[in-house]
Design an enzyme around this catalytic site. Sequence first.
Site, PDB file in Angstrom:
ATOM      1  CD  GLU A 200      -3.428  12.929   0.960  1.00 50.72           C
ATOM      2  OE1 GLU A 200      -2.436  12.237   0.690  1.00 50.72           O
ATOM      3  OE2 GLU A 200      -3.560  13.523   2.038  1.00 50.72           O
ATOM      4  CB  CYS A 201      -0.339  12.420  -3.920  1.00 53.79           C
ATOM      5  SG  CYS A 201      -0.160  10.995  -2.829  1.00 53.79           S
ATOM      6  N   GLY A 202      -3.438  11.247  -3.544  1.00 56.27           N
ATOM      7  CA  GLY A 202      -4.338  10.176  -3.927  1.00 56.27           C
ATOM      8  C   GLY A 202      -3.941   8.823  -3.372  1.00 56.27           C
TER       9      GLY A 202
END
Length: 207
Positions: A200-202
């Site tokens: 997940e990139c955030g």
Amino acid sequence: MSSIDLAHINATLGHDAQGLVDWAVGLGRPAIVTTNFRPFEAVILHLCTRAQPDMPVVWMDNGYNTEATYRFADEVTRRLQLNLSIYLPRRSRAHREAVDGPVPALDDPRHAAFTEEVKLEPFARALRETAPQVWFTALRASDTAVRAQMEPVSINPDGLVKVAPLLHWTSKQLYEYLVAHDLPNNFDYMDPTKGEDNRECGLHLAH
């Protein structure tokens, strides 16, 4: 927006991508679609612009995309006549690398600050400037564990209606849609804030 019956919408339209887009556009609220021009992105852009041709398209260009991704972005923008707004980090890639060096590794404590600079801050700026009440995203349940727990329609704590019409689609379905509508694709894609496909990139943790 509190009057939206999420359970009903997700049950009845959760697997009907165009129906879900048409419903959300039909709310009559300001909407945006975000894109990163990764593989199969032409699908969400086609779905959204069919429903609302002038829908604002927001791209957080981190400055680290491949040459193929930039060419793909230009081609899709031209083909679909996208109302595209590009949000860049406050510093150019050349500036950042001259001062801070190359992209920090995932286990480097500086990686969070890198993600904030090249993705999260530009997105926060985009939200302030476009002020949407509906946000279309090409999230898919198969992307990450976090996304596998999502529903096609949700409401963020700030009241933003988040719509993921392709959440339950397979890569085969996406490919068949591209073929059916003669849309281009791009597989030469890399996200420096993720490093790994299933990480997940955030951005979707923060919003």
